[in-house]
Motif scaffolding. Structure first.
Motif, short mmCIF file in Angstrom:
data_model
loop_
_atom_site.label_atom_id
_atom_site.label_comp_id
_atom_site.label_asym_id
_atom_site.label_seq_id
_atom_site.Cartn_x
_atom_site.Cartn_y
_atom_site.Cartn_z
N ASP A 39 -4.32 -5.55 9.80
CA ASP A 39 -4.97 -6.76 9.72
C ASP A 39 -5.79 -7.00 8.25
OD1 ASP A 39 -4.93 -7.50 12.53
OD2 ASP A 39 -6.65 -5.99 12.64
N PHE A 40 -5.72 -6.05 7.43
CA PHE A 40 -6.27 -5.91 6.12
C PHE A 40 -5.49 -5.63 4.98
CE2 PHE A 40 -9.53 -4.68 9.41
CZ PHE A 40 -9.97 -5.82 9.62
N GLY A 41 -4.18 -5.53 5.33
CA GLY A 41 -3.31 -5.10 3.97
C GLY A 41 -3.40 -3.72 3.68
N VAL A 42 -3.21 -3.48 2.47
CA VAL A 42 -2.90 -2.13 1.70
C VAL A 42 -4.45 -1.53 1.75
CG1 VAL A 42 -2.04 -0.54 0.09
CG2 VAL A 42 -0.73 -2.74 0.81
N ILE A 43 -4.54 -0.19 2.22
CA ILE A 43 -5.55 0.49 1.63
C ILE A 43 -5.18 1.85 0.89
CG2 ILE A 43 -7.05 -0.36 3.89
CD1 ILE A 43 -6.26 2.68 5.24
N THR A 44 -6.24 2.31 0.49
CA THR A 44 -6.04 3.48 -0.45
C THR A 44 -7.01 4.50 -0.47
OG1 THR A 44 -4.56 2.52 -1.96
CG2 THR A 44 -5.45 4.66 -2.66
N THR A 45 -6.93 5.74 -0.26
CA THR A 45 -8.12 6.73 -0.20
C THR A 45 -7.52 8.13 -0.68
OG1 THR A 45 -9.80 7.93 1.16
CG2 THR A 45 -7.50 7.82 2.37
N GLU A 46 -8.51 8.94 -1.21
CA GLU A 46 -8.11 10.34 -1.55
C GLU A 46 -8.92 11.36 -1.00
OE1 GLU A 46 -9.44 9.50 -5.57
OE2 GLU A 46 -7.53 9.01 -6.25
N VAL A 47 -8.13 12.62 -0.94
CA VAL A 47 -8.44 13.81 -0.12
C VAL A 47 -8.41 14.90 -1.13
CG1 VAL A 47 -8.52 15.19 1.64
CG2 VAL A 47 -7.78 12.71 2.01
#
Length: 108
Positions: free
Chosen positions: A100-108
């Motif tokens: 629904d919202f396109g590309v997401i990015t997160t870091e761990v």
């Protein structure tokens, strides 16, 4: 249906609940909520901890594969779009496409 109504969560910053100036918990929504959920999923799974003491490149690759497969269980993400960037020594950058919202990015 508005984006806010679809996914909403309490905002967690550096492992703690984020509070506004009125002592109320702050909220996160849509893309940020999904990214936060992925980050917490990985931290709770113990897979990130497995990487800390792992010196074998082959065994690290196995853990990265486990991480990808775990992330793909999130039904809000398009299967096959999860990418891990492990070039930074201390961070894993995760990029995925949501339905629904396109590309997401997160870091761990």
């Amino acid at each position: 249906m508005s984006e806010l109504a679809q996914y909403s969560d309490l905002l967690i910053v550096e492992g703690a609940l984020s509070i506004d100036v009125g002592a109320q918990p702050q909220l996160t929504d849509t893309r940020s909520s999904i990214a936060q959920d992925i980050k917490h999923l990985l931290m709770e799974s113990g897979l990130v901890t497995k990487l800390l003491a792992q010196r074998s490149a082959t065994l690290r690759s196995d853990v990265y594969t486990e991480i990808e497969l775990l992330i793909e269980t999130d039904t809000r993400l398009v299967p096959g779009t999860i990418e891990l960037d492990t070039t930074a020594a201390e961070l894993i950058t995760i990029t995925a496409t949501t339905y629904d919202f396109g590309v997401i990015t997160t870091e761990v």
